[in-house]
Write a protein that holds these residues in place. Sequence first.
Motif, short mmCIF file in Angstrom:
data_model
loop_
_atom_site.label_atom_id
_atom_site.label_comp_id
_atom_site.label_asym_id
_atom_site.label_seq_id
_atom_site.Cartn_x
_atom_site.Cartn_y
_atom_site.Cartn_z
N LEU A 10 43.15 -42.05 6.66
CA LEU A 10 43.43 -42.60 8.08
C LEU A 10 43.52 -44.08 7.85
N LEU A 11 42.45 -44.82 7.21
CA LEU A 11 42.62 -46.19 7.08
C LEU A 11 43.86 -46.72 6.30
N LEU A 27 37.21 -47.59 11.15
CA LEU A 27 37.65 -46.98 12.18
C LEU A 27 36.40 -47.07 13.33
N SER A 28 36.87 -46.61 14.70
CA SER A 28 35.89 -46.81 15.76
C SER A 28 34.99 -45.67 15.90
N ARG A 29 34.17 -45.75 16.49
CA ARG A 29 33.25 -44.51 16.83
C ARG A 29 33.90 -43.26 17.18
N GLU A 80 37.27 -42.69 16.74
CA GLU A 80 38.19 -42.26 15.91
C GLU A 80 37.45 -41.32 14.81
N LYS A 81 36.38 -41.74 14.34
CA LYS A 81 35.32 -41.07 13.46
C LYS A 81 34.98 -39.66 14.16
N THR A 82 34.59 -39.67 15.32
CA THR A 82 34.36 -38.30 15.92
C THR A 82 35.37 -37.15 15.85
N GLU A 83 36.62 -37.97 16.46
CA GLU A 83 37.72 -37.05 16.62
C GLU A 83 38.25 -36.67 15.18
N LEU A 84 38.13 -37.57 14.22
CA LEU A 84 38.30 -37.12 13.04
C LEU A 84 37.34 -35.96 12.25
N LYS A 85 36.11 -36.20 12.35
CA LYS A 85 35.20 -35.07 11.97
C LYS A 85 35.66 -33.74 12.62
N GLU A 86 35.89 -33.70 14.08
CA GLU A 86 36.38 -32.44 14.76
C GLU A 86 37.39 -31.94 14.06
N LEU A 87 38.47 -32.78 13.68
CA LEU A 87 39.65 -32.17 13.08
C LEU A 87 39.45 -31.51 11.68
#
Length: 206
Positions: free
Chosen positions: A100-101, A109-111, A113-120
């Motif tokens: 993503l970066l 990445l913002s916090r 973005e990290k949360t949403e990415l981890k969920e994905l």
Amino acid sequence: MPALKGSLTYTRLFVDGDLPKDFRDAFTKSIRLRAMKPLTPDEEAPERSGWCTLGEPFDVEPDYDDVFYNEYLNLGYRTDKWVIPSALLRAKVREAEAALLGRKGRERLSRQEKTELKELVVKRLRKQLAPATRVVDLSWSLDEGIVRFFSQSERSILAMSDLFHRTFGLKLVEEAPYTLAVRLGLSKAAETAWQALQATTVAVEA
């Protein structure tokens, strides 16, 4: 622990309340309403429990003949839980963050973005894995009003007792010296004396 084979290690619980009239058909319908619904990868729920046929963890549509055997009601209490190895999850999250970066041409990445990415990433991994399934057998002696639950895990006992109450409209009371004595019929004087008892620690010198 299984009821049909293996070590007979179980917890005894007393059923608090009387059986309703014509309970067998009503209980069968209620069991099917609260039978196990297997987890799917796109759900947010990490864990779910429900009834299944005794000895058949993947039969989640128990019929009358599956449940009742003479004066016993028999069920499996099944729990599905997503278990993703932490090392695998961390590795896949790092890969996703790096990708993503690179696409965004950024260093951080913002916090959010990290949360949403981890969920994905979690959803993707769930599609590649199967949830862990655990089944505990249960046998209810309808004449005695006693449930034998083949586990001694307090967490499992509490969760099963809640589902039992929602299914049958009856509460379970775990066996203990006092509850057993009350069930056997204490006199008023004996009950008063029992409640006045205090735990005593005995020290033994070597």
